[in-house]
Design a protein around this motif. Sequence first.
Motif, mmCIF file in Angstrom:
data_model
loop_
_atom_site.group_PDB
_atom_site.id
_atom_site.type_symbol
_atom_site.label_atom_id
_atom_site.label_comp_id
_atom_site.label_asym_id
_atom_site.label_seq_id
_atom_site.Cartn_x
_atom_site.Cartn_y
_atom_site.Cartn_z
ATOM 1 N N UNK A 199 0.840 -1.190 0.000
ATOM 2 C CA UNK A 199 0.000 0.000 0.000
ATOM 3 C C UNK A 199 0.875 1.239 0.000
ATOM 4 N N UNK A 200 0.337 2.314 -0.593
ATOM 5 C CA UNK A 200 1.077 3.555 -0.723
ATOM 6 C C UNK A 200 0.479 4.666 0.113
ATOM 7 N N UNK A 201 1.335 5.513 0.626
ATOM 8 C CA UNK A 201 0.903 6.698 1.373
ATOM 9 C C UNK A 201 1.752 7.877 0.925
ATOM 10 N N UNK A 202 1.188 9.078 0.970
ATOM 11 C CA UNK A 202 1.921 10.289 0.646
ATOM 12 C C UNK A 202 2.158 11.090 1.921
ATOM 13 N N UNK A 203 3.391 11.529 2.091
ATOM 14 C CA UNK A 203 3.778 12.264 3.291
ATOM 15 C C UNK A 203 4.066 13.712 2.918
ATOM 16 N N UNK A 204 3.283 14.636 3.447
ATOM 17 C CA UNK A 204 3.498 16.052 3.164
ATOM 18 C C UNK A 204 4.733 16.540 3.922
ATOM 19 N N UNK A 205 5.236 17.686 3.506
ATOM 20 C CA UNK A 205 6.484 18.192 4.062
ATOM 21 C C UNK A 205 6.485 18.340 5.573
ATOM 22 N N UNK A 206 5.385 18.853 6.141
ATOM 23 C CA UNK A 206 5.333 19.066 7.588
ATOM 24 C C UNK A 206 5.474 17.738 8.330
ATOM 25 N N UNK A 207 4.752 16.719 7.890
ATOM 26 C CA UNK A 207 4.822 15.411 8.550
ATOM 27 C C UNK A 207 6.226 14.816 8.394
ATOM 28 N N UNK A 208 6.831 15.007 7.232
ATOM 29 C CA UNK A 208 8.174 14.477 6.971
ATOM 30 C C UNK A 208 9.200 15.064 7.948
ATOM 31 N N UNK A 209 9.083 16.349 8.236
ATOM 32 C CA UNK A 209 10.085 17.007 9.081
ATOM 33 C C UNK A 209 9.747 16.979 10.567
#
Length: 204
Positions: free
Chosen positions: A163-173
């Motif tokens: 399964x795939x998920x997308x991580x926005x910049x805020x969550x990544x950092x």
Amino acid sequence: MFTGIVTDIGRIADIRTDGDTVLTIETAYAHEGIALGASIACSGVCLTVTEKGQGNGTSWFRVAASAETLSKTTLGGWRVGSRINLERALRLGDELGGHLMLGHVDGIARLVSVMPEGDSHRLVLQAPADLARYVAPKGSVCLDGISLTVNAVEDLPDGVTRFGINIVGHTWTHTTLADRRPGDGLNMEIDVLARYVARLSARD
């Protein structure tokens, strides 16, 4: 209960074994605001505060993990210096920004790939075989204590589900996801609603 909105990244300061495994975790949470006996989600694992203190300008708390917890989560791989996602227990009246979670890890998802997409990152993970049926497009999943939305699900011919998920910049950092590499395991908790729907369906 928790919501999967990480509010601090803690650091493992000490690990010792005295029957259970006892971990000392440094945190930005104010020392006086941590209650003994409180539940804190540590990268998705609900653990109970047994001690707390302050030193060298840093607050810390201690938790104990049983052999069962070590065997069902990634906690056994934590080392001194490991960074972990922290979230304090939800209080009545708090904003529910993610989705309701129990802090009970169901299994370990394996990271397959990480690909930058603009300011975001796309992660592909392999679901444990016994949890695959609970993963649905646009459904919720908790990974390492983070509430995330499933973008796509792929059932491969060999019986493996990815399964795939997308991580926005805020969550990544603001979480430990940037520390993860292909092959790493992430604590996975399925959506509590999916759990009960599946149970009811099995009884029909």
